[in-house]
Design a protein around this motif. Sequence first.
Motif, PDB file in Angstrom:
ATOM      1  N   LYS A  75     -39.646  -6.338 -21.618  1.00  0.00           N
ATOM      2  CA  LYS A  75     -39.000  -7.336 -20.759  1.00  0.00           C
ATOM      3  C   LYS A  75     -38.531  -6.725 -19.439  1.00  0.00           C
ATOM      4  CE  LYS A  75     -35.887  -8.089 -23.904  1.00  0.00           C
ATOM      5  NZ  LYS A  75     -36.276  -7.112 -24.930  1.00  0.00           N
ATOM      6  N   SER A  76     -37.777  -5.644 -19.563  1.00  0.00           N
ATOM      7  CA  SER A  76     -37.265  -5.017 -18.339  1.00  0.00           C
ATOM      8  C   SER A  76     -38.410  -4.500 -17.481  1.00  0.00           C
ATOM      9  CB  SER A  76     -36.323  -3.869 -18.674  1.00  0.00           C
ATOM     10  OG  SER A  76     -35.223  -4.331 -19.408  1.00  0.00           O
ATOM     11  N   THR A  77     -39.424  -3.962 -18.124  1.00  0.00           N
ATOM     12  CA  THR A  77     -40.562  -3.445 -17.374  1.00  0.00           C
ATOM     13  C   THR A  77     -41.231  -4.564 -16.582  1.00  0.00           C
ATOM     14  OG1 THR A  77     -40.880  -1.840 -19.140  1.00  0.00           O
ATOM     15  CG2 THR A  77     -42.676  -2.117 -17.577  1.00  0.00           C
TER      16      THR A  77
ATOM     17  N   HIS B 279     -29.931  -5.300 -12.716  1.00  0.00           N
ATOM     18  CA  HIS B 279     -30.505  -4.509 -13.795  1.00  0.00           C
ATOM     19  C   HIS B 279     -29.605  -4.477 -15.013  1.00  0.00           C
ATOM     20  CE1 HIS B 279     -33.987  -3.073 -11.672  1.00  0.00           C
ATOM     21  NE2 HIS B 279     -33.230  -2.939 -10.607  1.00  0.00           N
ATOM     22  N   GLN B 280     -30.281  -4.144 -16.122  1.00  0.00           N
ATOM     23  CA  GLN B 280     -29.605  -3.992 -17.397  1.00  0.00           C
ATOM     24  C   GLN B 280     -28.516  -2.926 -17.301  1.00  0.00           C
ATOM     25  OE1 GLN B 280     -32.583  -3.214 -20.254  1.00  0.00           O
ATOM     26  NE2 GLN B 280     -31.247  -3.503 -22.009  1.00  0.00           N
ATOM     27  N   GLU B 281     -28.861  -1.811 -16.699  1.00  0.00           N
ATOM     28  CA  GLU B 281     -27.877  -0.760 -16.488  1.00  0.00           C
ATOM     29  C   GLU B 281     -27.324  -0.963 -15.097  1.00  0.00           C
ATOM     30  OE1 GLU B 281     -27.182   1.003 -18.936  1.00  0.00           O
ATOM     31  OE2 GLU B 281     -28.935   0.737 -20.219  1.00  0.00           O
TER      32      GLU B 281
ATOM     33  N   LEU C 263     -31.876 -11.746 -13.934  1.00  0.00           N
ATOM     34  CA  LEU C 263     -30.721 -11.160 -14.598  1.00  0.00           C
ATOM     35  C   LEU C 263     -31.190 -10.508 -15.891  1.00  0.00           C
ATOM     36  CD1 LEU C 263     -28.846 -14.440 -14.078  1.00  0.00           C
ATOM     37  CD2 LEU C 263     -27.885 -12.321 -13.233  1.00  0.00           C
ATOM     38  N   ASP C 264     -31.081  -9.188 -15.945  1.00  0.00           N
ATOM     39  CA  ASP C 264     -31.509  -8.479 -17.149  1.00  0.00           C
ATOM     40  C   ASP C 264     -30.301  -8.275 -18.053  1.00  0.00           C
ATOM     41  OD1 ASP C 264     -32.760  -6.975 -19.055  1.00  0.00           O
ATOM     42  OD2 ASP C 264     -33.667  -5.556 -17.655  1.00  0.00           O
ATOM     43  N   GLU C 265     -30.236  -9.013 -19.124  1.00  0.00           N
ATOM     44  CA  GLU C 265     -29.136  -8.988 -20.079  1.00  0.00           C
ATOM     45  C   GLU C 265     -27.762  -9.030 -19.411  1.00  0.00           C
ATOM     46  OE1 GLU C 265     -29.531  -6.342 -23.345  1.00  0.00           O
ATOM     47  OE2 GLU C 265     -31.696  -6.246 -23.162  1.00  0.00           O
TER      48      GLU C 265
HETATM   49 MG   LIG Z   1     -34.472  -4.040 -21.164  1.00  0.00          MG
END
Ligand SMILES: [Mg+2]
Lengths: 513, 410
Positions: free
Chosen positions: A45-47, A89-91, A168-170
């Motif tokens: 997903k993030s990729t 990003h997620q992070e 929006l990643d998580e």
């Molecule tokens: Mg991810």
Amino acid sequence: MNDQYILEVKNLTKDFPGVRALDDVNFSVRRGEIHCLCGENGAGKSTLMNVISGVHPYGSYEGQVFFHGKEAHYKSVKDSEKDNLAIIHQELALSPYLSIYENIFLGHIKPKFGVINWSELIVASKQYLDKVGLHEDPDTVVSKMGVGKQQLVEIARALSKKVELLILDEPTSSLNDAESEKLLQLILELKKEGITCIMISHKLNEVLEIADSITVLRDGKTIKSFDTNAAKVSEAELIQHMVGRDMTHRFPEKKHQISDEVILEVEDWTVFHPEYPDLAVVKGASFRLRKGEILAFCGPMGAGRTELMMSLFGRSYGSRCSGTVKIDGKEHIFHTPKNAISAGLGYVSEDRKGLGLILIQDVKTNISNSSLDKLSVYGVVNKHEEIMAAEKYRKSLGIKTPSIDQMVKNLSGGNQQKVVLSRCLLAGPSIFIVDEPTRGIDVGAKYEIYCILNDLVASGKSVIMISSEMPEAIGMADRIYVMNEGRIKGEISREEASQEKIMTMALQKTQEK
Amino acid sequence: MIDSREQSALRTFLDVAKANMRNYSMFLVLALIMIGFAVLTNGVNLHPRNFTYIFIQNSYILILAVGMVLVIIVGNIDLSVGSLTAFTGAMAAIFFNRMGLGFAATVALTLFVGLLVGVYQGYFIAFVKIPAFIVTLAGMMLFRGLTYIVTRVTPITPRTDIFKNTASGTLDVLYIMRMAPNNRGVMVEQAFHLLPLILGALIVVLMVVFGMRDRRNKIKNDFHVLPVGYFIAKQVFMAAILMYLSYKFALYRGLPNVFIILGITVVIFTFITNNTVFGRYIYAVGGNARSAKLSGINSERVIFFVHVIMGMLCGLSGIVFTGYMNSALPDAGKDFELEAIAACFIGGASTTGGVGTIIGAMMGGLVMGVINNGMSLMSIGANWQYVVKASVLLLAVWYDIYTRKKSGLG
Ligand SMILES: [Mg+2]
Ligand SMILES: Nc1ncnc2c1ncn2[C@@H]1O[C@H](COP(=O)(O)OP(=O)(O)OP(=O)(O)O)[C@@H](O)[C@H]1O
């Protein structure tokens, strides 16, 4: 090209050394919709989002990305920003030593004659902060706030740019239920303003609440796309597509054998802020943990739960603290985490990037770092045993990685979380303090982690769990302590626990003692 | 079907090669530089005698680089090592001459002085938490001053040749005489040393045996191993380097003493960094200090001991340098800290800590040493040597960043 779609991805394949992260993915997002992306940890997903937003530059993947019907050739995030595409990003990626408002405007400040009018920006930042519902002084340095609040700053930052497609990643992984709800409302608000939104989430109830479309990824392939307006989709159906099998229970059966023996007793614990030594962050907290018990600490963001636990864990937080800690009835004073660990405590931080992992080291080393004393003879590491230990947890927790020699920074977010957990499990503490243990973890793996926690208490260990997901706390804990504003507001047993009860207790006025 | 399997096998092999390229690129770079100079100097630089001298001339920097790379991995820097080498070198001469101690006692006492200095600097860095840059900057001035004071700004020549023989001599045993052409092509009787060859072969055998045992063990347990072709290539490569080196030493005067000292130091510290808990802690503290602390690592103690080790190695380097110059010079060790730091970075250490290897630092130090030596052979002055070394440092780090990005590590 169909101009109903703002974004179309065609036959996208993306390889990393030893891993095919995306495999012939097709994915389309309609203009003005909220499109959710679901899938297990490491599904890609993030990729996918990184390819769309130019984090992985054009040329590093095969296939095509169309934005507004035109093929995108983004070389970097800067290029995609020019097309009014924003990604969170997620992070989190804030500049830790800058203030909230500086972070909001960083990178797109419009100076007048080369001079930045900071006071104007402070005022301007207020509107975005109000919009995301963050009530903090814009002057606050972001590293002083919890991850949840930093998340809101990220969103405020995205809003302050002109944005048509927001990724929006998580976003809600580090927010509690109430705050997540607020954020979802915010996203719906943005939709009304015509902003298209792609959201990745492991919280399926949220997904079903706001999504117009849902796409499920598994092992780098698009499995199915749902149109929720056309036909109703159920959580079970989603899960089934995500993990490839049915999952009937979200929480494992619990049959805890709680003994009456109190293993940990904390009395009147007070902690002061590291920067402002007069500000008490935790005020006179007292609680007990019995052998074989799972305790949950609930409460809103900033309630002092993490601060309480970290200060107990060898004063890793705070300038000074007072109170007593008894383990097995014996009083202990921990000056460093090392002392706490030798007394049988283990702590898994909520901030896996900052406090948990060593990103530039491999999976194996990250898992073994806390247990090297056990894995060595006369100070020489037994590498064979080390590999065995790491392999054991890779298998039992299902850490998705080409090998245990892979650098942790190359793992997906959820798999990084599993590495942090593995490290603490391997160290084998008798009191296991886990701070948001399932943050960013998919439903299947969550279940595995719940099973592991249950196994731990079944073998006579005890668990303290900080959780912002109330269903998780209610589903897992034997007792729940509710915290707010640095105080323990009360205690709820497993039988009486309900979301309403926790909420009202958190908001109760404190009875002055 | 088969086609795609083969393709993916090839792909993984290339992936592995790419991912591991950084580890070996230093060897290749060094080899290229040596070949380059061989062309420029008509092969003089590869002559056994010159080969031996490259090690003798650089040993003291390489010894410092061993300690420096630990300091850099832990995320610090040490600017005092040049001055400290001068100071310990001077103290060694003083112990030996003015106090009339024996050589062994002198060595022991000098190492102890280095250790004490390490304790002092390590205490302020690790426990008082003054940045290493500041503490060692102060140390740089302090020990230069102390060197001037104890030497009274005059060179001290050791009262016997034992220092000189240790630093510049070779292990001159176990050789046969035979006729061979000298560098002018005239046949003369020359010694051919067997010891380096025997030792080299022994190490190769041990390396192969242990490598295979480890690999078999891993396969038996179903662990992840590198492709067999890659494994063989790596073993052959390492064996070739070792045997080439041994052969060169065999043709001149045998194993240089300092090479043995350096070799032992490198083996000890490579073992420490790779195989011991302490070594792991060094990498962990450098990789993420806060996470290391929460993992129960006593990071202050790790940092402290790293600086103690650095101090002791400065003591060793001081003895070797005094021997090499056959004199303790008040101005000894100028720029040594810069050379040692550059060696580490050329050898792949990261400025942000957590990354670096002893072998890498050795390669980095040798790259600079070979360039110095080659340019001297070409009678190019020190001025230009600085310019070239500066470029090498920049290029090496640039290349490192580039390959790290390529292999997905950046
Ligand atoms: Mg991810
Ligand atoms: N830079 C990288 N180098 C190597 N492999 C990578 C890299 N980035 C991602 N991967 C791999 O690609 C796969 C997909 O990762 P991705 O981050 O997209 O997962 P995800 O679906 O976002 O998972 P999560 O829910 O845990 O965040 C994983 O197996 C991961 O290990």
